[in-house]
Design a protein around this motif. Structure first.
Motif, PDB file in Angstrom:
ATOM      1  N   ARG A  42      30.574  27.692  19.816  1.00  0.00           N
ATOM      2  CA  ARG A  42      29.919  27.202  21.026  1.00  0.00           C
ATOM      3  C   ARG A  42      30.787  27.565  22.225  1.00  0.00           C
ATOM      4  NH1 ARG A  42      33.516  23.513  21.973  1.00  0.00           N
ATOM      5  NH2 ARG A  42      34.301  22.141  20.365  1.00  0.00           N
ATOM      6  N   PRO A  43      30.195  27.687  23.403  1.00  0.00           N
ATOM      7  CA  PRO A  43      31.008  27.993  24.579  1.00  0.00           C
ATOM      8  C   PRO A  43      32.150  26.990  24.734  1.00  0.00           C
ATOM      9  CG  PRO A  43      28.698  28.219  25.105  1.00  0.00           C
ATOM     10  CD  PRO A  43      28.772  27.603  23.726  1.00  0.00           C
ATOM     11  N   GLY A  44      33.333  27.522  24.950  1.00  0.00           N
ATOM     12  CA  GLY A  44      34.528  26.694  25.068  1.00  0.00           C
ATOM     13  C   GLY A  44      35.201  26.419  23.736  1.00  0.00           C
ATOM     14  N   GLY A  45      34.544  26.784  22.637  1.00  0.00           N
ATOM     15  CA  GLY A  45      35.124  26.574  21.311  1.00  0.00           C
ATOM     16  C   GLY A  45      36.425  27.342  21.167  1.00  0.00           C
ATOM     17  N   ASP A  46      37.486  26.635  20.844  1.00  0.00           N
ATOM     18  CA  ASP A  46      38.825  27.225  20.786  1.00  0.00           C
ATOM     19  C   ASP A  46      39.304  27.232  19.344  1.00  0.00           C
ATOM     20  OD1 ASP A  46      41.041  28.379  22.081  1.00  0.00           O
ATOM     21  OD2 ASP A  46      42.098  26.468  22.083  1.00  0.00           O
ATOM     22  N   GLY A  47      39.850  28.347  18.909  1.00  0.00           N
ATOM     23  CA  GLY A  47      40.355  28.470  17.550  1.00  0.00           C
ATOM     24  C   GLY A  47      41.280  29.654  17.430  1.00  0.00           C
ATOM     25  N   TRP A  48      41.185  30.364  16.305  1.00  0.00           N
ATOM     26  CA  TRP A  48      42.087  31.481  16.048  1.00  0.00           C
ATOM     27  C   TRP A  48      41.456  32.450  15.058  1.00  0.00           C
ATOM     28  CZ3 TRP A  48      43.135  31.703  10.917  1.00  0.00           C
ATOM     29  CH2 TRP A  48      43.003  30.522  10.178  1.00  0.00           C
ATOM     30  N   VAL A  84      47.682  27.750  26.330  1.00  0.00           N
ATOM     31  CA  VAL A  84      47.170  28.282  27.591  1.00  0.00           C
ATOM     32  C   VAL A  84      45.662  28.439  27.460  1.00  0.00           C
ATOM     33  CG1 VAL A  84      47.183  30.288  29.121  1.00  0.00           C
ATOM     34  CG2 VAL A  84      49.319  29.519  28.063  1.00  0.00           C
ATOM     35  N   THR A  85      44.924  27.988  28.454  1.00  0.00           N
ATOM     36  CA  THR A  85      43.475  28.170  28.460  1.00  0.00           C
ATOM     37  C   THR A  85      43.157  29.630  28.715  1.00  0.00           C
ATOM     38  OG1 THR A  85      43.165  25.931  29.296  1.00  0.00           O
ATOM     39  CG2 THR A  85      41.334  27.461  29.589  1.00  0.00           C
ATOM     40  N   ALA A  86      42.280  30.211  27.883  1.00  0.00           N
ATOM     41  CA  ALA A  86      41.899  31.612  28.041  1.00  0.00           C
ATOM     42  C   ALA A  86      41.220  31.820  29.384  1.00  0.00           C
ATOM     43  CB  ALA A  86      40.959  32.022  26.919  1.00  0.00           C
ATOM     44  N   ALA A  87      41.650  32.855  30.093  1.00  0.00           N
ATOM     45  CA  ALA A  87      41.108  33.154  31.422  1.00  0.00           C
ATOM     46  C   ALA A  87      41.375  34.618  31.741  1.00  0.00           C
ATOM     47  CB  ALA A  87      41.780  32.255  32.464  1.00  0.00           C
TER      48      ALA A  87
END
Length: 150
Positions: A42-48, A84-87
């Motif tokens: 989902r948008p904003g979903g953070d993982g690896w 760090v937030t991806a940007a």
């Protein structure tokens, strides 16, 4: 040579729904690209994602979902530092666009973010070349994974 983006296009003999599933579901993504993957789709979903065993010198990369428009677009940022937030400026942006064509799917892939990282020209060129080799190796595996879905 321009090192700003990598663009690929291919026709896949599978529906856009199946191709989208193979791009956006970690279980299916592992069938053609990384060795392991864990992220919410989902948008904003953070993982690896990881390539090889990180304990044995493999790479584990951060992965953040940017956009999900089922079954048309899936995009993500990756390779940003932990915590760090991806940007823009700290990660690569990969965009997959899917279009139904001739009973299958036209896939367009673009990866950008090489020059925006603040690296010198030699580092940008090396990273770009590394990713070109990677996509040339991994993208041909995607249609095989998509063909496995019912």
């Amino acid at each position: 040579m321009e090192h700003g983006t990598i663009e690929r296009q291919m026709h896949i003999e599978a529906s856009p729904e199946n191709v989208f599933e193979v791009l956006s579901n970690p279980a299916h993504l592992r069938e053609w690209w990384p060795d392991e993957a864990d992220f919410p789709g989902r948008p904003g979903g953070d993982g690896w994602i990881s390539f090889g065993d990180p304990a044995a010198g493999g790479k584990r990369e951060r992965f953040t979902v940017v956009d999900v428009v089922r079954p048309r677009t899936f995009s993500f940022r990756w390779n940003h530092a932990d915590g760090v937030t991806a940007a823009p400026g700290n990660s690569y942006l990969v965009v997959f666009e899917l279009e139904p064509v001739d009973g299958g799917t036209l896939l367009r892939m673009t990866e950008s973010g090489f020059r925006e990282r603040g690296w010198d020209a030699a580092t940008v060129a090396a990273a770009h070349a590394d990713h070109v080799r990677g996509w040339d190796l991994f993208l041909p595996r995607l249609p095989i994974a998509a063909a496995k879905l019912p």
